[in-house]
Design an enzyme around this catalytic site. Structure first.
Site, short mmCIF file in Angstrom:
data_model
loop_
_atom_site.label_atom_id
_atom_site.label_comp_id
_atom_site.label_asym_id
_atom_site.label_seq_id
_atom_site.Cartn_x
_atom_site.Cartn_y
_atom_site.Cartn_z
N GLY A 20 0.83 -1.21 0.00
CA GLY A 20 0.00 0.00 0.00
C GLY A 20 0.86 1.25 0.00
N GLY A 26 1.01 4.57 3.47
CA GLY A 26 2.16 3.86 2.89
C GLY A 26 3.28 4.83 2.52
N SER A 116 -8.20 0.30 12.28
CA SER A 116 -8.81 1.63 12.34
C SER A 116 -9.63 1.72 13.62
CB SER A 116 -9.74 1.79 11.14
OG SER A 116 -10.71 2.77 11.40
N SER A 117 -9.80 2.95 14.12
CA SER A 117 -10.57 3.11 15.36
C SER A 117 -12.05 2.80 15.15
CB SER A 117 -10.40 4.52 15.92
OG SER A 117 -10.86 5.48 15.00
N CYS A 118 -12.50 2.65 13.88
CA CYS A 118 -13.93 2.34 13.68
C CYS A 118 -14.26 0.88 13.99
CB CYS A 118 -14.37 2.71 12.28
SG CYS A 118 -13.68 1.66 11.03
N TYR A 145 -16.43 -1.71 6.54
CA TYR A 145 -14.97 -1.52 6.71
C TYR A 145 -14.54 -2.05 8.07
CZ TYR A 145 -10.57 1.12 6.83
OH TYR A 145 -9.25 1.49 6.90
N LYS A 149 -11.79 -4.97 9.04
CA LYS A 149 -10.62 -4.68 9.90
C LYS A 149 -10.60 -5.59 11.12
CE LYS A 149 -8.51 -1.74 7.47
NZ LYS A 149 -7.15 -2.04 7.01
N PRO A 172 -4.96 2.81 14.30
CA PRO A 172 -4.86 4.27 14.32
C PRO A 172 -6.21 4.96 14.37
CG PRO A 172 -4.36 3.42 12.12
CD PRO A 172 -4.69 2.24 12.99
N THR A 173 -6.21 6.13 14.95
CA THR A 173 -7.38 6.99 14.94
C THR A 173 -7.51 7.65 13.56
OG1 THR A 173 -8.44 8.71 16.22
CG2 THR A 173 -6.10 9.02 15.78
N HIS A 188 -12.02 12.04 3.66
CA HIS A 188 -12.34 12.24 5.07
C HIS A 188 -12.53 13.73 5.33
CE1 HIS A 188 -10.71 8.11 5.57
NE2 HIS A 188 -11.67 8.06 6.47
N TRP A 211 -20.71 18.93 6.62
CA TRP A 211 -21.71 17.88 6.75
C TRP A 211 -22.05 17.63 8.22
CZ3 TRP A 211 -19.33 13.52 3.17
CH2 TRP A 211 -19.33 13.99 1.86
N ASP A 278 -23.87 12.31 10.60
CA ASP A 278 -22.85 12.65 11.60
C ASP A 278 -21.86 11.51 11.80
OD1 ASP A 278 -23.26 15.24 12.45
OD2 ASP A 278 -24.58 14.68 14.13
#
Ligand code: GDP
Length: 320
Positions: A20, A26, A116-118, A145, A149, A172-173, A188, A211, A278
């Site tokens: 990546g 990357g 990812s933090s999600c 996603y 992950k 990561p956040t 993003h 948004w 949101d």
């Protein structure tokens, strides 16, 4: 076998594959590794599609990296996640499955997987510790996603348990910085606000659309800080548990917009478009595990935004 190697893991003199390498993360990892006296391996997407198992296996067998940063992925902001769910779940599951299994079969490298933090539940207690994983329901806009992950983390853990592979995962956040994606359909929030605010200042527009309500909070990490943390973890961390990477500080989207306006010199107003989602109300990471190991983020938000904006002006604004 790297699995039997206790930290510190040496990068010097080793072949290190950045999967990546063309993306924002990357690119930052490659430039951080240039200070490590290692041989950096990259392969163009046109040559190896990471979703293709045979191509991944053949390339690994031929090149035999000794360390792997798995930073490849199909990524994007809230709108892209919400509207392209099949790509987000399929691409990301295939990439991690092929690389994890291929590394085990072909070269037994140490591997660092990027999540990812999600991955954490939508309403996880804040700040979110690593233990919050799978303790509740996911945020619907990016569940596809997130599930890919989470599968990646579990793959790394399973290969460590069953085959003794030295595979670790970092979460990561939200990230921003040079080489970010500025396509407003896929981006993003930081690149979106930079692009929109810059355009408004140039055209003399009075307002910029933001948004959602502006109330959600996001923790933002400058991508070069992330790359430094990943190299640190590659060298010093070898455990089954995934590890959060962030700043430990978050900001509302409304305050972020105001800061972007200050950096860019925009004096108009922001209009909040509440028919846009949101997303998660808040996703602040608890970074105490990483701080206890001895790593902290260095770049404050305003400084990082200045650098991101400088890159945008030099590389994107006016070039399309
Ligand atoms: P998320 O962290 O997965 O929700 O990803 P984003 O970075 O895409 O969005 C973060 C927050 O910023 C959400 O509350 C969005 O609604 C908000 N936001 C405000 N304006 C924008 C914009 O122009 N683009 C994006 N992507 N998000 C925006």
């Amino acid at each position: 076998m790297p699995s039997s190697t206790e930290p510190p893991f040496r990068l010097e003199g080793r072949k290190v594959w950045v999967a990546g390498h063309g993306g924002m993360v990357g690119t930052a990892i490659v430039s951080r590794l240039e200070r490590e006296s290692c041989t950096i391996l990259t392969v163009p997407h046109a040559e190896v599609d990471l979703r293709n198992q045979a191509q991944v296996e053949d390339w690994l067998a031929a090149n035999k990296p000794e360390a792997v940063f798995l930073a490849a992925g199909t990524v994007g902001g809230i709108h892209a996640n919400d509207t392209r769910p099949a790509e987000f779940i399929y691409d990301n599951i295939m990439m991690v499955a092929n690389v994890v299994n291929g590394v085990w079969r072909q070269c037994q490298a140490k591997l660092l997987y990027l999540g990812s933090s999600c991955i954490y539940p939508r309403l996880a207690p804040q700040p979110m510790t690593e233990e919050a994983l799978l303790s509740g329901g996911l945020e619907p806009t990016n569940q596809w996603y997130a599930l890919a992950k989470i599968s990646g983390i579990k793959l790394c853990q399973a290969y460590r348990r069953q085959y003794g592979c030295d595979f670790i995962s970092a979460m990561p956040t939200n990230l921003y910085g040079p080489h970010d994606n500025y396509d407003l359909e896929a981006s993003h929030v930081v690149p979106a606000l930079i692009a929109k605010t810059h355009a408004a200042r140039e055209s003399g527009a009075e307002s910029v659309e933001v948004w959602g309500t502006g109330k959600p909070k996001r923790e933002l990490l400058y991508v070069e800080d992330l790359a430094d943390a990943l190299v640190f973890l590659m060298k010093s961390y070898s455990q089954e548990g995934h590890i959060n990477v962030g700043t430990g500080v978050d900001v509302t989207i409304a305050d972020l917009a105001a800061l972007v306006a200050r950096v860019i010199g925009f004096e108009g107003r922001f209009d909040f478009v509440t028919d846009k989602p949101d997303g998660a109300p808040r996703k602040l990471l608890d970074v105490s595990r990483l701080s206890d190991l001895g790593w902290r983020a260095q770049t404050d938000l305003e400084e990082g935004l200045r650098r991101a904006y400088a890159w945008y002006r030099d590389n994107v604004a006016g070039t399309t």
